[in-house]
Design an enzyme around this catalytic site. Structure first.
Site, PDB file in Angstrom:
ATOM      1  N   LEU A  79       0.669  -1.623  -0.107  1.00  0.00           N
ATOM      2  CA  LEU A  79       0.028  -0.292   0.015  1.00  0.00           C
ATOM      3  C   LEU A  79       0.890   1.470   0.711  1.00  0.00           C
ATOM      4  O   LEU A  79       0.245   2.229  -0.662  1.00  0.00           O
ATOM      5  CB  LEU A  79      -1.181  -0.290   1.357  1.00  0.00           C
ATOM      6  CG  LEU A  79      -1.741   1.326   1.528  1.00  0.00           C
ATOM      7  CD1 LEU A  79      -2.778   1.117   0.266  1.00  0.00           C
ATOM      8  CD2 LEU A  79      -3.160   1.207   2.824  1.00  0.00           C
ATOM      9  N   ARG A  88      10.916   1.836  -7.320  1.00  0.00           N
ATOM     10  CA  ARG A  88      10.251   0.832  -8.737  1.00  0.00           C
ATOM     11  C   ARG A  88       9.026   1.415  -8.717  1.00  0.00           C
ATOM     12  O   ARG A  88       9.059   2.056 -10.358  1.00  0.00           O
ATOM     13  CB  ARG A  88      10.061  -0.500  -8.907  1.00  0.00           C
ATOM     14  CG  ARG A  88       9.524  -1.631  -9.980  1.00  0.00           C
ATOM     15  CD  ARG A  88       9.683  -2.849  -9.980  1.00  0.00           C
ATOM     16  NE  ARG A  88       8.900  -3.291  -8.659  1.00  0.00           N
ATOM     17  CZ  ARG A  88       8.977  -4.378  -7.038  1.00  0.00           C
ATOM     18  NH1 ARG A  88      10.755  -4.248  -7.675  1.00  0.00           N
ATOM     19  NH2 ARG A  88       8.663  -4.319  -6.515  1.00  0.00           N
ATOM     20  N   ASP A 146      13.121   3.797  10.921  1.00  0.00           N
ATOM     21  CA  ASP A 146      12.636   3.006  11.199  1.00  0.00           C
ATOM     22  C   ASP A 146      11.923   2.605  12.674  1.00  0.00           C
ATOM     23  O   ASP A 146      12.395   2.649  13.703  1.00  0.00           O
ATOM     24  CB  ASP A 146      14.234   1.584  11.828  1.00  0.00           C
ATOM     25  CG  ASP A 146      14.283   0.601  12.580  1.00  0.00           C
ATOM     26  OD1 ASP A 146      12.949  -0.382  12.706  1.00  0.00           O
ATOM     27  OD2 ASP A 146      14.873  -0.327  12.469  1.00  0.00           O
ATOM     28  N   ASN A 152       1.085   4.637   8.114  1.00  0.00           N
ATOM     29  CA  ASN A 152       0.381   3.993   6.491  1.00  0.00           C
ATOM     30  C   ASN A 152       1.228   2.756   7.146  1.00  0.00           C
ATOM     31  O   ASN A 152       0.823   1.472   7.391  1.00  0.00           O
ATOM     32  CB  ASN A 152       0.725   3.678   5.245  1.00  0.00           C
ATOM     33  CG  ASN A 152       0.707   2.722   4.532  1.00  0.00           C
ATOM     34  OD1 ASN A 152      -0.342   1.852   4.082  1.00  0.00           O
ATOM     35  ND2 ASN A 152       2.203   2.241   4.223  1.00  0.00           N
ATOM     36  N   TYR A 164      -1.643  -7.393  16.165  1.00  0.00           N
ATOM     37  CA  TYR A 164      -2.001  -6.745  14.755  1.00  0.00           C
ATOM     38  C   TYR A 164      -3.385  -6.031  14.961  1.00  0.00           C
ATOM     39  O   TYR A 164      -3.532  -5.021  15.160  1.00  0.00           O
ATOM     40  CB  TYR A 164      -2.433  -7.564  13.303  1.00  0.00           C
ATOM     41  CG  TYR A 164      -2.597  -6.346  12.534  1.00  0.00           C
ATOM     42  CD1 TYR A 164      -1.348  -5.974  11.701  1.00  0.00           C
ATOM     43  CD2 TYR A 164      -3.389  -6.948  12.180  1.00  0.00           C
ATOM     44  CE1 TYR A 164      -2.355  -5.126  10.813  1.00  0.00           C
ATOM     45  CE2 TYR A 164      -4.308  -6.299  11.190  1.00  0.00           C
ATOM     46  CZ  TYR A 164      -2.643  -5.088  10.565  1.00  0.00           C
ATOM     47  OH  TYR A 164      -3.716  -4.418   9.220  1.00  0.00           O
ATOM     48  N   LYS A 206      -4.011  -2.024  16.558  1.00  0.00           N
ATOM     49  CA  LYS A 206      -4.489  -0.550  15.030  1.00  0.00           C
ATOM     50  C   LYS A 206      -5.606  -0.293  16.001  1.00  0.00           C
ATOM     51  O   LYS A 206      -5.772   0.899  15.822  1.00  0.00           O
ATOM     52  CB  LYS A 206      -5.524  -1.946  14.525  1.00  0.00           C
ATOM     53  CG  LYS A 206      -4.248  -2.646  12.463  1.00  0.00           C
ATOM     54  CD  LYS A 206      -3.887  -1.059  12.083  1.00  0.00           C
ATOM     55  CE  LYS A 206      -3.463  -1.185  10.620  1.00  0.00           C
ATOM     56  NZ  LYS A 206      -2.761  -0.381   9.608  1.00  0.00           N
ATOM     57  N   SER A 236      -0.580  -8.009  -0.452  1.00  0.00           N
ATOM     58  CA  SER A 236       0.572  -7.439   0.130  1.00  0.00           C
ATOM     59  C   SER A 236       0.988  -8.476   1.252  1.00  0.00           C
ATOM     60  O   SER A 236       1.220  -9.557   1.680  1.00  0.00           O
ATOM     61  CB  SER A 236      -0.401  -5.967   0.633  1.00  0.00           C
ATOM     62  OG  SER A 236      -0.359  -6.459   2.370  1.00  0.00           O
TER      63      SER A 236
END
Length: 352
Positions: A21, A56, A74, A106, A208, A212, A247
């Site tokens: 993302l 890229r 980091d 993000n 996780y 969040k 992802s």
């Protein structure tokens, strides 16, 4: 890598810019005729020299006049967060970098059955998903655009065990997992849903989700405190749930999520987009566009979208737990204590 100049109207900082993302957000900004030339990108990555996905993405927009820096940031090391913030604040103060139009928080981290800890002594998932972003935001408020600045939190339906998109999966099965925040210390030290007690991928997914949740709790609490600050009251904190995407987030999870799901999710997302305006699964390019809309849109979201939560392009609500004022203030004060934030660190008046 730097193409610094003061001709841009503002700066956009993206954390985790080498992820799926994050690199899509960078590409979307760089390639946009409306925003690419007008805004300076600050792309935070763990190691700028090895950020191949980001480089890229930016190389495809090399012919465009998008000014940007790829910076070492980091999030697993709070000293790195402080150093990056100090460098940005210095450049803004001296006029070599335009003020921050947006912070896009993000970067994300998810484990499976394993569990890692940071050099700062915190659970890796909790620090990367939440605590480092808390510190970064407080430190950078002094460099925000005080009239139009926005802090964009990347949310997740994983923050809410009661969200219907979690139904049928094992990670939140059972009444013990219907609440994710019991106290800060158990999340910070990784004793809640630890791999020692629960040696499965579900434990990592729950940690996780808890990270969040804390990030969204921070969004609500930050907005409340900004509103009370005469100098910063026009800065808006809002969040975007990007939906399910294929992802690199799953690379530490179980075989199904790590190997099977990533190539199938983009195909499923493409099909679902044909039948739904706001599908559960989305391509990263689509979600990146939703995030940039949250940064710049004033027509639909209004000039000051304070505390708004978006599920892609649709207005949504965060979990009841994330809006619990007692839990929010407890998390905030504990985070200040754990990171040794002081009055000289932040421009926010009510920081304690």
């Amino acid at each position: 890598m730097s193409t610094s100049t003061t001709s841009a109207k503002g700066s956009i900082l993206v954390t985790g810019a080498n992820g799926g993302l994050g690199s899509a957000i960078a590409a979307g900004l760089a390639e946009s005729q409306a925003w690419g030339a007008g805004y300076h990108g600050l792309y935070g990555v763990r190691n700028a020299a090895t950020a191949t996905a980001l480089h890229r993405s930016l190389s495809r927009a090399a012919s465009l006049s998008h000014q940007h820096d790829v910076i070492d940031l980091d999030l697993s090391r709070l000293d790195s967060v402080r150093q990056a913030a100090a460098d940005i604040n210095r450049r803004v103060a001296e006029g070599s970098l335009p003020r921050l139009r947006a912070l896009i928080l993000n970067a994300a981290y998810m484990e499976g059955a394993e569990q890692c800890f940071t050099p700062d002594g915190f659970d890796m998932s909790w620090q990367v998903n939440y605590l480092a972003h808390f510190v970064l935001t407080l430190l950078l408020l002094q460099s925000m655009d005080k009239e139009h600045g926005r802090v964009i939190v990347i949310g997740s339906y994983g923050h809410n065990p009661l969200d219907k998109r979690n139904a049928g999966f094992s990670w939140y099965a059972g009444d013990e997992w219907k609440s994710l925040y019991h106290n800060t210390e158990s999340l910070a030290r990784g004793t809640w849903s630890s791999s020692k007690d629960y040696p499965t991928a579900d434990a990592g997914i729950r940690r996780y989700g808890a990270g969040k949740l804390c990030l969204i709790m921070m969004m609500h609490e930050l907005q409340s405190r900004l509103a009370d600050d005469p100098a910063l009251s026009n800065i808006c904190a809002l969040a975007v749930d990007p939906g399910g995407m294929g992802s690199s987030l799953f690379r530490r999870s179980n075989f199904l999520l790590r190997v099977i799901a990533p190539p199938l999710l983009p195909l499923a997302a493409t099909v679902m987009s044909l039948f739904a305006e706001n599908p559960q699964l989305r391509l990263t390019q689509r979600s990146a566009g939703d995030v940039l809309r949250a940064v710049f849109d004033t027509q639909v979201l209004g000039e000051y979208p304070r505390g708004v939560y978006l599920d892609g392009r649709a207005s949504a609500s965060t979990s009841e737990e994330s809006q619990d004022m007692e839990k929010r203030t407890s998390l905030w004060s504990d985070s200040v204590r754990l990171t040794n934030i002081s009055d000289s660190d932040t421009a926010l008046a009510r920081w304690q």
